[in-house]
Design a protein around this motif. Structure first.
Motif, PDB file in Angstrom:
ATOM      1  N   VAL A 108      15.979  28.202  -3.888  1.00 47.44           N
ATOM      2  CA  VAL A 108      14.591  27.942  -4.280  1.00 47.44           C
ATOM      3  C   VAL A 108      14.372  26.450  -4.514  1.00 47.44           C
ATOM      4  O   VAL A 108      13.339  25.891  -4.125  1.00 47.44           O
ATOM      5  CB  VAL A 108      14.228  28.750  -5.546  1.00 47.44           C
ATOM      6  CG1 VAL A 108      12.903  28.274  -6.137  1.00 47.44           C
ATOM      7  CG2 VAL A 108      14.149  30.235  -5.222  1.00 47.44           C
ATOM      8  N   PHE A 109      15.357  25.795  -5.122  1.00 45.62           N
ATOM      9  CA  PHE A 109      15.239  24.363  -5.401  1.00 45.62           C
ATOM     10  C   PHE A 109      15.044  23.561  -4.119  1.00 45.62           C
ATOM     11  O   PHE A 109      14.135  22.724  -4.023  1.00 45.62           O
ATOM     12  CB  PHE A 109      16.490  23.870  -6.139  1.00 45.62           C
ATOM     13  CG  PHE A 109      16.562  22.379  -6.277  1.00 45.62           C
ATOM     14  CD1 PHE A 109      15.810  21.719  -7.239  1.00 45.62           C
ATOM     15  CD2 PHE A 109      17.377  21.616  -5.432  1.00 45.62           C
ATOM     16  CE1 PHE A 109      15.860  20.328  -7.367  1.00 45.62           C
ATOM     17  CE2 PHE A 109      17.438  20.241  -5.547  1.00 45.62           C
ATOM     18  CZ  PHE A 109      16.672  19.586  -6.523  1.00 45.62           C
ATOM     19  N   TRP A 112      20.619  31.835  -5.699  1.00 47.64           N
ATOM     20  CA  TRP A 112      19.206  31.932  -5.349  1.00 47.64           C
ATOM     21  C   TRP A 112      18.391  30.816  -6.002  1.00 47.64           C
ATOM     22  O   TRP A 112      17.390  30.360  -5.447  1.00 47.64           O
ATOM     23  CB  TRP A 112      18.647  33.321  -5.663  1.00 47.64           C
ATOM     24  CG  TRP A 112      18.330  33.633  -7.094  1.00 47.64           C
ATOM     25  CD1 TRP A 112      19.154  34.214  -7.991  1.00 47.64           C
ATOM     26  CD2 TRP A 112      17.073  33.424  -7.768  1.00 47.64           C
ATOM     27  NE1 TRP A 112      18.511  34.364  -9.199  1.00 47.64           N
ATOM     28  CE2 TRP A 112      17.226  33.896  -9.082  1.00 47.64           C
ATOM     29  CE3 TRP A 112      15.849  32.873  -7.395  1.00 47.64           C
ATOM     30  CZ2 TRP A 112      16.206  33.835 -10.025  1.00 47.64           C
ATOM     31  CZ3 TRP A 112      14.827  32.820  -8.336  1.00 47.64           C
ATOM     32  CH2 TRP A 112      15.012  33.297  -9.630  1.00 47.64           C
ATOM     33  N   TYR A 113      18.855  30.317  -7.163  1.00 48.94           N
ATOM     34  CA  TYR A 113      18.209  29.156  -7.778  1.00 48.94           C
ATOM     35  C   TYR A 113      18.372  27.923  -6.889  1.00 48.94           C
ATOM     36  O   TYR A 113      17.442  27.111  -6.753  1.00 48.94           O
ATOM     37  CB  TYR A 113      18.808  28.854  -9.149  1.00 48.94           C
ATOM     38  CG  TYR A 113      18.476  29.854 -10.236  1.00 48.94           C
ATOM     39  CD1 TYR A 113      17.185  30.334 -10.389  1.00 48.94           C
ATOM     40  CD2 TYR A 113      19.450  30.295 -11.119  1.00 48.94           C
ATOM     41  CE1 TYR A 113      16.868  31.240 -11.397  1.00 48.94           C
ATOM     42  CE2 TYR A 113      19.146  31.199 -12.128  1.00 48.94           C
ATOM     43  CZ  TYR A 113      17.855  31.667 -12.268  1.00 48.94           C
ATOM     44  OH  TYR A 113      17.554  32.557 -13.253  1.00 48.94           O
ATOM     45  N   VAL A 150      25.386  27.904 -11.643  1.00 46.56           N
ATOM     46  CA  VAL A 150      24.025  28.227 -11.214  1.00 46.56           C
ATOM     47  C   VAL A 150      24.097  29.337 -10.174  1.00 46.56           C
ATOM     48  O   VAL A 150      24.968  29.312  -9.299  1.00 46.56           O
ATOM     49  CB  VAL A 150      23.322  26.993 -10.590  1.00 46.56           C
ATOM     50  CG1 VAL A 150      21.914  27.354 -10.133  1.00 46.56           C
ATOM     51  CG2 VAL A 150      23.270  25.851 -11.582  1.00 46.56           C
ATOM     52  N   LYS A 151      23.193  30.300 -10.261  1.00 43.16           N
ATOM     53  CA  LYS A 151      23.138  31.355  -9.249  1.00 43.16           C
ATOM     54  C   LYS A 151      22.618  30.770  -7.946  1.00 43.16           C
ATOM     55  O   LYS A 151      21.755  29.893  -7.930  1.00 43.16           O
ATOM     56  CB  LYS A 151      22.242  32.500  -9.713  1.00 43.16           C
ATOM     57  CG  LYS A 151      22.854  33.318 -10.848  1.00 43.16           C
ATOM     58  CD  LYS A 151      21.998  34.515 -11.204  1.00 43.16           C
ATOM     59  CE  LYS A 151      22.681  35.341 -12.292  1.00 43.16           C
ATOM     60  NZ  LYS A 151      21.870  36.527 -12.663  1.00 43.16           N
ATOM     61  N   GLU A 189      27.456  32.930  -8.547  1.00 40.72           N
ATOM     62  CA  GLU A 189      27.312  31.645  -9.222  1.00 40.72           C
ATOM     63  C   GLU A 189      28.206  30.584  -8.598  1.00 40.72           C
ATOM     64  O   GLU A 189      29.324  30.867  -8.162  1.00 40.72           O
ATOM     65  CB  GLU A 189      27.630  31.787 -10.711  1.00 40.72           C
ATOM     66  CG  GLU A 189      26.630  32.654 -11.466  1.00 40.72           C
ATOM     67  CD  GLU A 189      26.869  32.646 -12.968  1.00 40.72           C
ATOM     68  OE1 GLU A 189      27.953  32.178 -13.390  1.00 40.72           O
ATOM     69  OE2 GLU A 189      25.977  33.101 -13.704  1.00 40.72           O
ATOM     70  N   CYS A 205      22.408  31.979   0.152  1.00 41.41           N
ATOM     71  CA  CYS A 205      21.605  32.168  -1.062  1.00 41.41           C
ATOM     72  C   CYS A 205      20.879  33.515  -1.031  1.00 41.41           C
ATOM     73  O   CYS A 205      20.649  34.121  -2.082  1.00 41.41           O
ATOM     74  CB  CYS A 205      20.584  31.034  -1.202  1.00 41.41           C
ATOM     75  SG  CYS A 205      21.321  29.424  -1.555  1.00 41.41           S
ATOM     76  N   ASN A 214      23.083  36.405  -6.379  1.00 37.31           N
ATOM     77  CA  ASN A 214      23.533  36.351  -7.779  1.00 37.31           C
ATOM     78  C   ASN A 214      24.920  35.741  -7.955  1.00 37.31           C
ATOM     79  O   ASN A 214      25.406  35.640  -9.082  1.00 37.31           O
ATOM     80  CB  ASN A 214      23.504  37.754  -8.386  1.00 37.31           C
ATOM     81  CG  ASN A 214      22.086  38.278  -8.509  1.00 37.31           C
ATOM     82  OD1 ASN A 214      21.175  37.553  -8.908  1.00 37.31           O
ATOM     83  ND2 ASN A 214      21.881  39.536  -8.146  1.00 37.31           N
TER      84      ASN A 214
END
Length: 288
Positions: free
Chosen positions: A166-167, A162-163, A159-160, A151, A144, A149
């Motif tokens: 973070v989740f 990095w999302y 979804v990227k 996906e 990540c 970036n």
């Protein structure tokens, strides 16, 4: 024949799949020992909360990661390891995967130990640490942070990465705030921290796992030197080396191409690769 077939099939697996296989086998054997003997063998391998207990079984800083508390625990860990491992091994070789995974396990274990002795009243619900989560989280957060970036497909939408990272970090932080498995969650965050730092340092050209690689190689070499080698074995080894000179050259050229592509990713991102370069990385990942 059956034994040989199993050995051959195991050898064909990538390092993530081998770890999954070993974890599942340990889980089954641990369950059998509990059913047949009435006692789990995990107590010899789990990471204890107390430093003095840990000094009595120092191997537990690694072995705790091969034991799981239940079917749901191992299932979700292995699912995450499989998918994160596929992405990781499309970019890097088995050795770097081992570095990130087991350094994540070790750092996560150390965070657990330190936290338990600094905040004993906060963590009084835990008795010992088991599970591969710290290593799995390290691999996940590494990718990540390395290709944030890029996906990935999550059910019906993209979804990227990095999302995604973070989740999972937020889930652990929320669980800690509500007192859910605090020691285990802190171990997850230790693995996440290792994965993030490893990836960001690697993007800057610094492999923080190189020392761990040397340590492992030295340990393997030490074991090899204990084996007695006759004169015939030495002669065959020399002949084999001569026969492999061309193959070694091809392997070095192959690795140089991989390094050049990874350098391009670090400078311009994964999206800057051509289709041929992405295909090459994918195939190289499957070969490792």
């Amino acid at each position: 024949m059956a034994h040989g077939g199993l050995k051959y099939n195991f050898a064909r697996l990538n390092i993530a799949e081998k770890l999954i296989t070993v974890n599942v086998l340990v889980f089954i054997l641990d369950g059998l020992s509990l059913a047949l003997l009435g006692n789990s063998v995990s107590e010899w391998f789990q990471l204890p909360k107390d430093f003095m207990e840990f000094f009595g079984q120092p191997w537990s800083i690694v072995t705790y990661s091969f034991f799981h508390a239940g079917l749901g625990h191992i299932f979700w860990n292995m699912i995450m390891l499989y998918f994160a491992g596929r992405i990781f091994l499309n970019l890097f070789d088995n050795q770097r995967f081992i570095n990130v995974y087991f350094l994540g396990v070790i750092v996560g274990g150390l965070i657990f130990l330190l936290s338990y002795n600094v905040f004993p009243t906060l963590l009084n619900t835990n008795t010992a640490l088991i599970g591969a989560s710290a290593g799995v989280t390290a691999v996940l957060i590494f990718i990540c942070a390395y290709i944030p970036n890029q996906e990935v497909r999550i059910i019906f939408f993209n979804v990227k990465l990095w999302y995604v990272g973070v989740f999972f970090v937020l889930v652990d932080l929320i669980q800690i705030a509500y007192g859910g498995n605090v020691g285990g969650r802190l171990a997850h965050l230790g693995g996440a921290l290792l994965g993030y730092i490893y990836a960001r340092q690697l993007l800057n050209g610094n492999d923080i796992g190189s020392g761990f690689t040397k340590f492992r190689e030295a340990a393997v070499q030490l074991l090899k030197t204990k084996e007695k080698k006759g004169p015939l074995k030495t002669v065959y080894k020399k002949n084999a080396t001569k026969g492999k000179s061309s193959a070694d050259y091809d392997k070095q050229a192959h690795q140089r191409k991989i390094d050049a592509i990874l350098d391009k990713i670090s400078k311009s991102g994964y999206e800057s690769l051509s289709k041929d370069e992405k295909d090459f990385l994918f195939k190289a990942g499957k070969e490792n």
